[in-house]
Every structure is written in structure tokens, then in C-alpha cells.
Scaffold this motif. Structure first.
Motif, PDB file in Angstrom:
ATOM      1  N   ARG A 151       0.799  -1.228  -0.019  1.00 35.93           N
ATOM      2  CA  ARG A 151      -0.097   0.083   0.124  1.00 35.93           C
ATOM      3  C   ARG A 151       1.019   1.278  -0.236  1.00 35.93           C
ATOM      4  O   ARG A 151       1.734   1.137   0.878  1.00 35.93           O
ATOM      5  CB  ARG A 151      -1.059   0.193   1.465  1.00 35.93           C
ATOM      6  N   TRP A 177      -5.049   9.907  -2.024  1.00 35.47           N
ATOM      7  CA  TRP A 177      -5.543   9.151  -2.894  1.00 35.47           C
ATOM      8  C   TRP A 177      -4.486   7.807  -2.311  1.00 35.47           C
ATOM      9  O   TRP A 177      -3.454   7.988  -1.783  1.00 35.47           O
ATOM     10  CB  TRP A 177      -5.103   9.020  -4.425  1.00 35.47           C
ATOM     11  N   LEU A 188      -6.034  -2.405  -5.674  1.00 34.98           N
ATOM     12  CA  LEU A 188      -7.130  -1.213  -5.214  1.00 34.98           C
ATOM     13  C   LEU A 188      -6.857   0.099  -5.401  1.00 34.98           C
ATOM     14  O   LEU A 188      -5.504   0.544  -5.206  1.00 34.98           O
ATOM     15  CB  LEU A 188      -7.382  -1.432  -3.855  1.00 34.98           C
ATOM     16  N   TYR A 189      -7.577   1.060  -6.007  1.00 34.30           N
ATOM     17  CA  TYR A 189      -7.416   2.385  -6.150  1.00 34.30           C
ATOM     18  C   TYR A 189      -8.377   2.995  -5.237  1.00 34.30           C
ATOM     19  O   TYR A 189      -9.493   2.693  -5.044  1.00 34.30           O
ATOM     20  CB  TYR A 189      -7.883   2.890  -7.540  1.00 34.30           C
ATOM     21  N   GLU A 190      -8.119   4.225  -4.552  1.00 26.46           N
ATOM     22  CA  GLU A 190      -8.846   4.645  -3.394  1.00 26.46           C
ATOM     23  C   GLU A 190      -8.796   6.070  -3.288  1.00 26.46           C
ATOM     24  O   GLU A 190      -7.541   6.692  -3.664  1.00 26.46           O
ATOM     25  CB  GLU A 190      -8.320   4.084  -2.034  1.00 26.46           C
ATOM     26  N   SER A 192      -9.875   9.282  -0.682  1.00 27.30           N
ATOM     27  CA  SER A 192     -10.655   9.415   0.828  1.00 27.30           C
ATOM     28  C   SER A 192     -10.647  10.915   1.014  1.00 27.30           C
ATOM     29  O   SER A 192      -9.585  11.744   0.516  1.00 27.30           O
ATOM     30  CB  SER A 192     -10.175   8.605   1.638  1.00 27.30           C
ATOM     31  N   GLN A 206     -13.887   3.355  -3.858  1.00 28.26           N
ATOM     32  CA  GLN A 206     -12.570   2.495  -3.979  1.00 28.26           C
ATOM     33  C   GLN A 206     -13.082   1.687  -5.085  1.00 28.26           C
ATOM     34  O   GLN A 206     -14.302   1.105  -5.118  1.00 28.26           O
ATOM     35  CB  GLN A 206     -12.339   1.521  -2.775  1.00 28.26           C
ATOM     36  N   GLU A 208     -11.689  -1.842  -6.860  1.00 31.07           N
ATOM     37  CA  GLU A 208     -10.804  -3.240  -6.918  1.00 31.07           C
ATOM     38  C   GLU A 208     -11.002  -4.059  -8.017  1.00 31.07           C
ATOM     39  O   GLU A 208     -11.866  -4.237  -8.554  1.00 31.07           O
ATOM     40  CB  GLU A 208     -11.355  -4.089  -5.571  1.00 31.07           C
TER      41      GLU A 208
END
Length: 226
Positions: A151, A177, A188-190, A192, A206, A208
Motif C-alpha cells: 500500500r 489517494w 485497489l484504487y482509493e 478518501s 474504492q 478493486e
């Protein structure tokens, strides 16, 4: 912000530092690194992360939304669309990788991941169908903490904050990000955002991707030269 604005107000979902190679245009070079010859794990988490992602160079994978909160009252730009990521731009995979993110027939988005002197930089390259840059493009951030081989997190940088303020996207000025990679398993792209006066409900988005099963390669992203 552009297509990825949700979206970006909903998914804001990239300016290089002087110590790293310049960012490649949207398409970049599609030369693929053989997946069987993936780079060996590196000592630094940033290098290990890049090596893990590069192990999928030349492959594409289907994704699904796993978090999208709070729900938007406007039509969701991703609902019911095929979501596909494509790992390309692999001429120098230890230095930079390009990952177009296709949403149905919209090929405007490319994630640009670059190795810097201190970690990694993530930028979002947004193009119109004719290849010209969108008003909201090349925004993102650089890793502050070392992260891990799995991560990496990218708090919004000053250049992007200025861009968001100038283009009326103040909700995105507190973005962080993140990306996660487990080779052969998942990516996974996130996006927040914390709860604050501008974003009283915060934001979590998110997507996946299933790395166990490659899919047919999508078209080149808009603005690509190959």
C-alpha cells in the motif's frame, strides 16, 4: 474533475519534482515487460510496490466498485459501466508506470505513477477524446510516509490544491489517494477525504481489480501516441 471527477467531486478519481524524470503523456510507450520476468522485490517499499505493479505490465483487468460513500444524488458516472485497468508505459518500470483506467467507452483517464527521490508520485492525466488535456488534469500527490510493498498513499499536493481552488473543486483540496497491489490477486484504487466543513460527510471511493484473470486489452487511452 473531468471525467474522473464523479466523480471527482466524487472521485478526484498529477507537477513533477526536480529530482525525477518528467511525466510521460497520457499514452506513453506501450512496450510491455514480460510478466514472467517480473522485477525482484526491492529494498525500499516504493521500489517493491513498483516492481509488484510492473509484474502485470501489458495486462488488463476488470474492476468493481467496493466503496462509494456517501451516495451522490447525481447519476453515478461509474454505475453499470465496465471498469478496466491496463498496466502499460513499461519502458522503465522502476521509474514510471502508466495505468489507464477505462470506464465503459470513456478512455480519458490515466494514472501516472513515478518514482521520486523520496518515494512515489501519483498524478491523474485527463484527456478529451481529441487528446487535448482537460482543465482538471495532472493533479495528485506524493507519498509522505514510506508505505509498504502493498500500500502507498498520496496526500494532495500544493499544485493540485491550487488547481482545485482555481477550477471550483474545493471539495477535493483535502484528498488523499491510495493504491494497493497484491500481485496475481488484487489491485485497489482509493480516494478518501476527511469529514470537515467543506465535506461534512467525508468521502470514500474504492475500485478493486481482479488480478487473477486478465481480460482483453482495451483501446489506447485518449491522447496516446501508440
Amino acid at each position: 474533475m473531468s471525467a474522473l471527477s464523479l466523480a471527482l467531486p466524487a472521485l478526484v478519481a498529477c507537477a513533477p519534482s526536480t529530482e525525477s524524470a518528467p511525466v510521460t503523456p497520457a499514452g506513453g510507450d506501450a512496450a510491455a515487460v514480460a510478466t514472467a520476468g517480473a522485477p525482484a522485490p526491492a529494498d525500499q517499499p516504493a521500489d517493491a510496490f513498483m516492481a509488484a505493479l510492473a509484474s502485470h505490465c501489458g495486462q488488463a483487468f476488470a474492476g468493481r466498485i467496493v466503496a462509494n460513500e456517501p451516495a451522490s444524488p447525481a447519476p453515478d458516472a461509474f454505475e453499470g459501466k465496465a471498469l478496466v485497468m491496463h498496466v502499460r508505459g513499461c519502458d522503465e518500470p522502476s521509474k514510471q508506470l502508466l495505468v489507464p483506467f477505462h470506464v465503459g467507452d470513456d478512455h480519458s483517464r490515466t494514472w501516472v505513477i513515478t518514482r521520486t527521490g523520496t518515494g512515489l508520485r501519483l498524478k491523474h492525466d485527463h484527456r478529451h477524446e481529441d487528446g487535448t488535456p482537460d482543465e482538471q488534469t495532472m493533479y495528485g500527490g506524493e507519498s509522505v510516509a514510506a508505505g509498504t510493498a502493498v500500500r502507498q498513499e498520496f496526500p494532495v499536493d500544493a499544485e493540485s490544491i491550487e488547481l482545485f481552488g482555481r477550477t471550483g473543486a474545493n471539495v477535493s483540496t483535502t484528498n488523499t489517494w491510495a493504491m494497493e497491489i497484491e500481485p496475481g490477486q488484487r489491485f485497489l484504487y482509493e480516494l478518501s477525504r476527511p469529514e470537515d466543513e467543506v465535506n461534512p460527510q467525508g468521502r470514500l471511493f474504492q475500485v478493486e481489480f481482479d488480478l487473477t484473470t486478465p481480460v482483453e486489452l482495451p483501446p489506447a487511452p485518449w491522447g496516446s501516441t501508440d
